[in-house]
Design an enzyme around this catalytic site. Structure first.
Site, PDB file in Angstrom:
ATOM      1  N   LYS A   1      -9.529   2.649  -2.990  1.00  0.00           N
ATOM      2  CA  LYS A   1     -10.137   2.132  -1.832  1.00  0.00           C
ATOM      3  C   LYS A   1     -11.506   2.460  -1.724  1.00  0.00           C
ATOM      4  O   LYS A   1     -11.977   3.829  -1.996  1.00  0.00           O
ATOM      5  CB  LYS A   1      -8.940   2.333  -0.631  1.00  0.00           C
ATOM      6  CG  LYS A   1      -9.365   1.708   0.711  1.00  0.00           C
ATOM      7  CD  LYS A   1      -8.446   2.383   1.809  1.00  0.00           C
ATOM      8  CE  LYS A   1      -8.626   1.373   2.937  1.00  0.00           C
ATOM      9  NZ  LYS A   1      -7.619   1.843   4.140  1.00  0.00           N
TER      10      LYS A   1
ATOM     11  N   GLU B   1       0.947  -1.019  -0.076  1.00  0.00           N
ATOM     12  CA  GLU B   1       0.022   0.267   0.195  1.00  0.00           C
ATOM     13  C   GLU B   1       0.700   1.130  -0.017  1.00  0.00           C
ATOM     14  O   GLU B   1       1.915   1.412   0.630  1.00  0.00           O
ATOM     15  CB  GLU B   1      -0.992  -0.108   1.165  1.00  0.00           C
ATOM     16  CG  GLU B   1      -1.899   1.251   1.506  1.00  0.00           C
ATOM     17  CD  GLU B   1      -2.557   1.213   2.869  1.00  0.00           C
ATOM     18  OE1 GLU B   1      -3.531   1.918   2.763  1.00  0.00           O
ATOM     19  OE2 GLU B   1      -2.028   0.503   3.785  1.00  0.00           O
TER      20      GLU B   1
ATOM     21  N   CYS C   1      -5.401  -2.334   2.635  1.00  0.00           N
ATOM     22  CA  CYS C   1      -5.430  -2.281   4.043  1.00  0.00           C
ATOM     23  C   CYS C   1      -6.549  -2.927   4.813  1.00  0.00           C
ATOM     24  O   CYS C   1      -6.870  -4.084   4.407  1.00  0.00           O
ATOM     25  CB  CYS C   1      -5.058  -0.804   4.405  1.00  0.00           C
ATOM     26  SG  CYS C   1      -4.520  -0.575   6.160  1.00  0.00           S
TER      27      CYS C   1
END
Length: 531
Positions: A351, A287, A405
């Site tokens: 995301k 990430e 994440c």
């Protein structure tokens, strides 16, 4: 045991609250990196006996008389959550000059708030409290409800749901493929709390027999699933290199270190294959691995093209920017890019589920006036979230389901989407949390998504834990927390899930409703014979 149960029931006031906090705190030992799953068999009976011993003012109505159950549940939850989430404070110390003031809010305030869900569980359970197995079922059903709400309300934060304590190793993870974590929340509390019957005798034989049957089924099903042939490598093969650069978070935030951070990733990507292994087809960076806006740096894309060999692809986490319109500041996204051997961006995914106060500010106008900003997002306004998950398509038609994440801790948001993909792709940067329990907890929760979907997971983490996890949650190859390097591994194939994620959700709902029915039935007058 009867003597101990009696002593616990008679505890009152601050001693009762302290014992409940201690029971919750000890339950943390069942989580990674400790994984002492036997501990909840001691702490949940104490919780049952504490609720046994509470009683409100007899002059008050039923609803007010149940309030002591809320207090006990809240205290247990506070101990459990404070003990398992304290490491969140380490992220604030990366930029201590700016965020150290918020340390008490992260270490104590957040657990105190999240413990309200456990308080609600204790309150509702006390409303329908009876004796024998009925009260055990009440606690299991209400904890299941509390964990469901914790994962849903206010964007949700289901980190370390109780069900994870019963799934420390692959043989104990397979039940999640049947009832999901939501079902395990109910079943685990039901089994954990059953030894409380030894202290009060009523329904003891039936309760302990049922708990033993569930434990045997849990382990037996896991053993059966793991006894099946291991998933074969994909045909034609897809060799993946997972890069774990171990870049200190303070260095990642230092603008003067951007070039060296970028080159560290490239060096590991260009390293020769060990032994006689295949050249990687796909290279995965973690990430936000690229420490600048990639689309504003054509030289960086050219540098990537120099490192990538013919036919190789690179997947990297990066910040993506998008024009929001005339007079408006640009939007920023925590994203994944797919880059080909010519240095061209051929795919991207943003995301969806952002971290409150970490990647964006809830009630931004209010907090911005107070001078506050998101911890992990230095740009004004923080990150924006995508509306939906975007499936990444590789050359040859193979697809990956991206989870950036902590998106990997939300099983309900995946649905059946990953079932047709070649792998789950989880990229993360847990360097914010150092060598604390946080990265271990994150890894355990992420690998459960592979078990539930029957789809292998490629997991790339800046500081660890990076791994290739097969469709049954087993680590095929990995790099531990705090290690620097890379792994080259052939991607295994997916397997048919025992139940689809949507079916797992229905199974979990059935279990919860069944436990609630047992609790209500007992409350309305049914009693099991003593002993």
């Amino acid at each position: 045991m009867e003597w101990l149960a009696g002593r616990v029931m008679l505890v009152s006031g601050m001693r009762r609250a302290g014992l409940a906090v201690l029971a919750g705190l000890l339950t943390v030992l069942a989580l990674p990196p400790f994984d002492i799953f036997a501990v909840p068999f001691l702490t949940f009976p104490v919780l049952v006996w504490l609720i046994d011993g509470v009683s409100g003012n007899p002059d008050h109505g039923v609803l007010r008389r149940a309030l002591p159950g809320f207090v006990v549940g809240w205290c247990f939850g506070f101990g459990y959550l404070a003990g398992s989430l304290w490491w969140l404070g380490t992220a604030l110390m990366v930029e201590a000059d700016t965020f150290a003031w918020a340390l008490p809010l992260a270490v104590l305030g957040l657990p105190a708030f999240l413990a309200l869900y456990y308080g609600l569980a204790g309150y509702i359970a006390r409303l329908v409290w009876s004796d024998g197995i009925g009260r055990i079922a009440a606690l299991a059903a209400t904890f299941g409800l509390a964990e469901w709400l914790r994962g849903l309300l206010l964007t949700g934060f289901p980190w370390n749901a109780i069900g994870y304590t019963a799934m420390p190793v692959p043989i104990m993870m397979q039940s999640s493929a049947v009832i999901g974590v939501a079902g395990m929340n109910v079943a685990s509390v039901f089994v954990y709390a059953m030894p409380a019957l030894i202290g009060t005798r009523r329904g003891m034989r039936l309760g302990l027999g049922l708990a033993a049957l569930l434990v045997v089924g849990h382990l037996g099903y896991g053993a059966y699933r793991l006894s099946l042939p291991a998933p074969a490598p994909l045909d034609p093969p897809l060799t993946v290199r997972i890069v774990q650069p171990l870049i200190d978070q303070a260095k990642k935030l230092d603008s003067g270190e951007r070039a060296s951070v970028f080159e560290a990733h490239l060096a590991l990507s260009a390293a020769p294959v060990e032994g006689e292994g295949r050249r990687p087809d796909l290279i995965v960076w973690p990430e936000t691995a690229v420490p600048f806006i990639l689309t504003d740096n054509p030289d960086a894309l050219a540098r990537m093209a120099e490192v990538l060999q013919d036919g190789q692809m690179l997947i990297t986490g990066a910040v993506r920017t998008e024009d929001a319109g005339t007079g408006l500041p640009p939007r920023y996204y925590n994203s994944i890019y797919v880059i080909d051997d010519r240095g061209q961006i051929v795919g991207a995914a943003d995301k969806v589920h952002l971290v409150p106060f970490g990647e964006y500010l809830p009630f931004e106008d209010l907090f911005a006036k107070a001078g506050l900003s998101a911890v992990a997002a230095s740009m004004p306004g923080g990150f924006s979230g995508a509306a939906n998950h975007t499936i990444l398509t590789l050359p040859g038609g193979r697809t990956l389901f991206p989870l950036i994440c902590y998106e990997a801790i939300f099983p309900g948001e995946l649905g059946n989407g990953p079932l047709s993909t070649a792998a789950l792709l989880n990229v993360t940067n847990d360097a914010w949390f150092g060598e604390t329990p946080g990265p271990y907890q994150h890894f355990q929760q992420a690998r459960l998504r592979a078990v539930e979907t029957g789809v292998p997971m490629i997991r790339g983490a800046n500081s660890g834990i990076s791994a290739l996890v097969d469709a049954r949650g087993q680590v095929v190859k990995g790099l531990d927390l705090g290690a620097r390097g890379f792994i080259d591994i052939d991607l295994p194939s997916r397997i048919a899930p025992a139940f689809t994620p949507e079916e797992q959700g229905r199974n979990a709902l059935f279990i919860t409703l069944f436990a609630a029915a047992v609790a209500l039935f007992s409350r309305l007058g049914f009693r099991l014979p003593k002993n």
